[in-house]
Design a protein around this motif. Structure first.
Motif, mmCIF file in Angstrom:
data_model
loop_
_atom_site.group_PDB
_atom_site.id
_atom_site.type_symbol
_atom_site.label_atom_id
_atom_site.label_comp_id
_atom_site.label_asym_id
_atom_site.label_seq_id
_atom_site.Cartn_x
_atom_site.Cartn_y
_atom_site.Cartn_z
ATOM 1 N N PHE A 135 0.831 -1.156 0.016
ATOM 2 C CA PHE A 135 -0.032 -0.063 0.058
ATOM 3 C C PHE A 135 0.865 1.249 -0.032
ATOM 4 N N GLU A 140 -4.544 4.615 1.736
ATOM 5 C CA GLU A 140 -4.843 3.607 0.830
ATOM 6 C C GLU A 140 -5.192 2.372 1.756
ATOM 7 N N ILE A 141 -4.503 2.003 2.815
ATOM 8 C CA ILE A 141 -4.979 0.902 3.842
ATOM 9 C C ILE A 141 -6.512 1.168 4.327
ATOM 10 N N HIS A 144 -8.929 0.801 1.548
ATOM 11 C CA HIS A 144 -9.236 -0.773 1.049
ATOM 12 C C HIS A 144 -10.062 -1.505 1.955
ATOM 13 N N HIS A 147 -13.717 -0.276 2.026
ATOM 14 C CA HIS A 147 -14.231 -0.311 0.786
ATOM 15 C C HIS A 147 -14.759 0.886 0.362
ATOM 16 N N LYS A 149 -14.251 4.116 -2.358
ATOM 17 C CA LYS A 149 -13.883 4.648 -3.542
ATOM 18 C C LYS A 149 -13.552 5.891 -3.709
#
Length: 342
Positions: A135, A140-141, A144, A147, A149
């Motif tokens: 990552f 970004e972790i 992810h 969930h 976007k």
């Protein structure tokens, strides 16, 4: 009931553990929240002993076991560091993994409603990748595992708040990402964030991309084709916005109180003025004396606030790191958590 704040340990070889110890040694922290640490209790015990702090470390297996008492650090123990091979100030795969699992556990607790907000101590990207977790960083972790976007990074201190249209891309690509839809998206995110901070009618300044905001088209076309139309649409939606504002004056105006939030077009446009304001250097000692400022991820279903500085391996393990940014992070997390409870 005060909000429960999960504080991640960060990379144990960095300054995360020691700034956590400094922050949780203050009675004032426990007067505004109920803090607990996700990470390895043995690392936190090492940090307490290294700093000769008058604190106890209490290993717990669940949030229900936490006592939230000043003088004792509750650590949701994850058994993720081998202390016989642990070395402060060095990039190690086990430390990258420890930082990762600490973050994931905090996310899980927030997603399940067991904690009201999360605050992250710094991790090291090289160590993170050595551990096999590919990552770019905390943001970004979180995206992810929640969930998510659509999200954006907000930098904040006491007076300056900056959100970015783009962050970790090349400067050439950043110019291509200056689009009306994205500008509207991040402007609405910072407007909502300011309201969570208690600002009823946020005033938002939108930066230009080019010098002098293109000076009527002399130095570029993005202002006319993308930024100005976004500003017009935001006004139609009822927001108080101004722009495109020449980027060399926008942040100075915000620092003086003209704007409650700023929209920067790319990473360095927002980060440079923010860090010039927040970072303080001692010429005599040759060391950083303060690195104030926080990083808030907007658009998530949970609250995530982080210090806006790195692991500082060069001073890790010496007990000299400033806790200012972590204390400010906790303050912002508390304000956002209380707003969500209304």
């Amino acid at each position: 009931m005060l909000p429960i704040i999960a504080i991640t340990m960060g990379d144990p070889a960095g300054i995360g553990p020691e700034i956590i110890v400094k922050s949780l040694s203050l009675a004032s922290t426990y007067q505004v929240c109920r803090p607990l640490v996700t990470g390895d209790a043995r690392v936190m015990q090492w940090a307490v002993e290294m700093m000769n702090a008058p604190l106890n470390v209490r290993s717990i297996a669940s949030v229900d076991e936490a006592r939230f008492e000043h003088g004792t650090i509750d650590v949701l123990h994850l058994d993720c560091v081998d202390m016989t091979t642990f070395v402060p100030g060095q990039v190690q795969a086990q430390c990258g993994n420890a930082a990762f699992v600490s973050v994931v556990k905090a996310i899980e607790l927030a997603m399940s409603g067991e904690v009201d907000a999360t605050v992250t101590a710094p991790l090291n990207k090289e160590a993170l990748h050595l551990a096999g977790h590919h990552f770019d960083g905390h943001t970004e972790i979180y995206a992810h595992f929640t969930h998510t976007k659509k999200y954006a990074m907000l930098l904040a201190d006491d007076f300056l708040r900056v959100i970015h249209v783009s962050t970790h891309v090349s400067l050439r690509e950043a110019c291509d990402r200056v689009k009306k839809a994205r500008i509207i998206e991040v402007a609405e995110l910072i407007d909502d964030a300011c309201r969570q901070f208690g600002i009823e009618q946020p005033r938002i300044g939108i930066a230009g991309l080019n010098p002098h905001a293109s000076d009527g088209g002399l130095f570029g076309w993005e202002e006319e084709r993308e930024i100005a139309p976004a500003v017009e649409e935001l006004r139609k939606r009822g927001m108080i916005v101004e722009g495109p504002v020449p980027p060399d004056t926008l942040f100075a105006k915000a620092r003086c109180g003209k704007y409650d939030g700023c929209v920067a077009m790319y990473h360095d446009q927002g980060h440079i003025p923010f860090k010039v304001v927040g970072f303080q250097w001692d010429q005599e000692t040759g060391q950083m004396t303060a690195a104030k400022g926080v990083n808030i991820t907007l658009g998530l279903p949970i609250i995530r606030v982080s210090v806006d500085h790195g692991t500082a391996f060069d001073v890790a393990g010496r007990g000299v790191a400033s806790p200012d940014a972590l204390l400010l992070s906790i303050s912002y997390a508390v304000r956002m958590a209380l707003h969500r409870k209304k």
